[in-house]
Write a protein that holds these residues in place. Sequence first.
Motif, PDB file in Angstrom:
ATOM      1  N   PRO A  96       0.815  -1.226   0.000  1.00  0.00           N
ATOM      2  CA  PRO A  96       0.000   0.000   0.000  1.00  0.00           C
ATOM      3  C   PRO A  96       0.847   1.274   0.000  1.00  0.00           C
ATOM      4  O   PRO A  96       0.507   2.238  -0.688  1.00  0.00           O
ATOM      5  N   TRP A  97       1.950   1.275   0.770  1.00  0.00           N
ATOM      6  CA  TRP A  97       2.803   2.457   0.778  1.00  0.00           C
ATOM      7  C   TRP A  97       3.510   2.631  -0.555  1.00  0.00           C
ATOM      8  O   TRP A  97       3.698   3.747  -1.037  1.00  0.00           O
ATOM      9  N   CYS A  98       3.912   1.514  -1.174  1.00  0.00           N
ATOM     10  CA  CYS A  98       4.520   1.579  -2.504  1.00  0.00           C
ATOM     11  C   CYS A  98       3.533   2.143  -3.518  1.00  0.00           C
ATOM     12  O   CYS A  98       3.882   2.994  -4.342  1.00  0.00           O
ATOM     13  N   PHE A  99       2.311   1.643  -3.435  1.00  0.00           N
ATOM     14  CA  PHE A  99       1.299   2.108  -4.379  1.00  0.00           C
ATOM     15  C   PHE A  99       1.003   3.589  -4.148  1.00  0.00           C
ATOM     16  O   PHE A  99       0.787   4.340  -5.107  1.00  0.00           O
ATOM     17  N   LEU A 100       0.983   4.026  -2.896  1.00  0.00           N
ATOM     18  CA  LEU A 100       0.734   5.437  -2.591  1.00  0.00           C
ATOM     19  C   LEU A 100       1.836   6.311  -3.192  1.00  0.00           C
ATOM     20  O   LEU A 100       1.555   7.368  -3.775  1.00  0.00           O
ATOM     21  N   GLN A 101       3.080   5.863  -3.055  1.00  0.00           N
ATOM     22  CA  GLN A 101       4.178   6.632  -3.628  1.00  0.00           C
ATOM     23  C   GLN A 101       4.077   6.688  -5.148  1.00  0.00           C
ATOM     24  O   GLN A 101       4.239   7.751  -5.761  1.00  0.00           O
ATOM     25  N   MET A 102       3.805   5.533  -5.775  1.00  0.00           N
ATOM     26  CA  MET A 102       3.662   5.510  -7.225  1.00  0.00           C
ATOM     27  C   MET A 102       2.498   6.375  -7.679  1.00  0.00           C
ATOM     28  O   MET A 102       2.569   7.056  -8.707  1.00  0.00           O
ATOM     29  N   CYS A 103       1.412   6.364  -6.906  1.00  0.00           N
ATOM     30  CA  CYS A 103       0.237   7.165  -7.223  1.00  0.00           C
ATOM     31  C   CYS A 103       0.606   8.641  -7.272  1.00  0.00           C
ATOM     32  O   CYS A 103       0.268   9.357  -8.221  1.00  0.00           O
ATOM     33  N   CYS A 104       1.320   9.103  -6.248  1.00  0.00           N
ATOM     34  CA  CYS A 104       1.721  10.514  -6.191  1.00  0.00           C
ATOM     35  C   CYS A 104       2.695  10.857  -7.319  1.00  0.00           C
ATOM     36  O   CYS A 104       2.571  11.903  -7.969  1.00  0.00           O
TER      37      CYS A 104
END
Length: 311
Positions: A96-104
Amino acid sequence: MQKIGNSSESVSFVLAAYGNVGAFKYPYFIIILFWYVSICVANTVLIVVIHVDRRLHEPMYILLSNLCVNEINASTSLYPFLLSQMFSDSHEVTLPWCFLQMCCMYTSASAEFCSLAAMAYDRYIAICHPFSYNVIMNTERVVMLILLVWIFSFVSLLLSFSFIFGLRFCGNIIDNVYCDHQLIIRLSCSVPIQSSISMIFFTLLSIFMPFNLISISYLKILRVCRKTSTENKQKAVTTCTPQIVSVSNLFVGCIFHSIDFSLLAAQIPEEVRIILPMYLLICQPMLTPFMYGFNLPKIRQACKMLLFKRK
């Protein structure tokens, strides 16, 4: 190391590139912190100058202010994460944190191109249709244009990369200092066809479509400028040069990001392989305020008045 379960939500990735930092983590931390603070200060100053000086309450500068907001958002998607990992012992990060970073990061990349497309359109109207400019580019339409930029960027991201949450992973070692989309896909048990389609889809929506709009705008501006006076040509060059430089720099960064440096591991030092894919987030956020701040006369004058005005 956390055990990989059947659910992608329980996966914890290990950022292996931090293992070679060693005793250099303190200098790296200071350099990264200094650069991040400098980016935030430079862009914030430009935003404040545009907000305070009523003479800059024009569509072009409102769009520039939005671009500076995006530079801060893009930098925040990377630098605090790097700083937090610098002193971590495990260098683990959940999906989830990886996806959040990629999202941003990907939202910011899309917003960057779309914002520059909006600014190119603004210059096209100002130079090619000056008598209709105040009607076409009024405040309400500029605000709607900015909202459209962010909505479009976020939707294109969701349509392109939301499938990652459904993947199962058979590995958890990421040979990088941040969560890279391409490296995460390689860790999945079976590489889905969506991974290739998603990048093509995202590239078409977020890069080539805005770039085509930018190209068309500047080609029309160039055609009009050829028929105008030397003074008008100089004004057009002054206002358009920063955007042309920004777009060129973005494409250089996109090339670096798309290159698979793992295939060139023997020829390129590890530090270079890590830094080049981050070129956009290193140079572009600082390039924007300095290019516009020192090249646009109104911005330069407003900065001097704000920073050095006498009481």
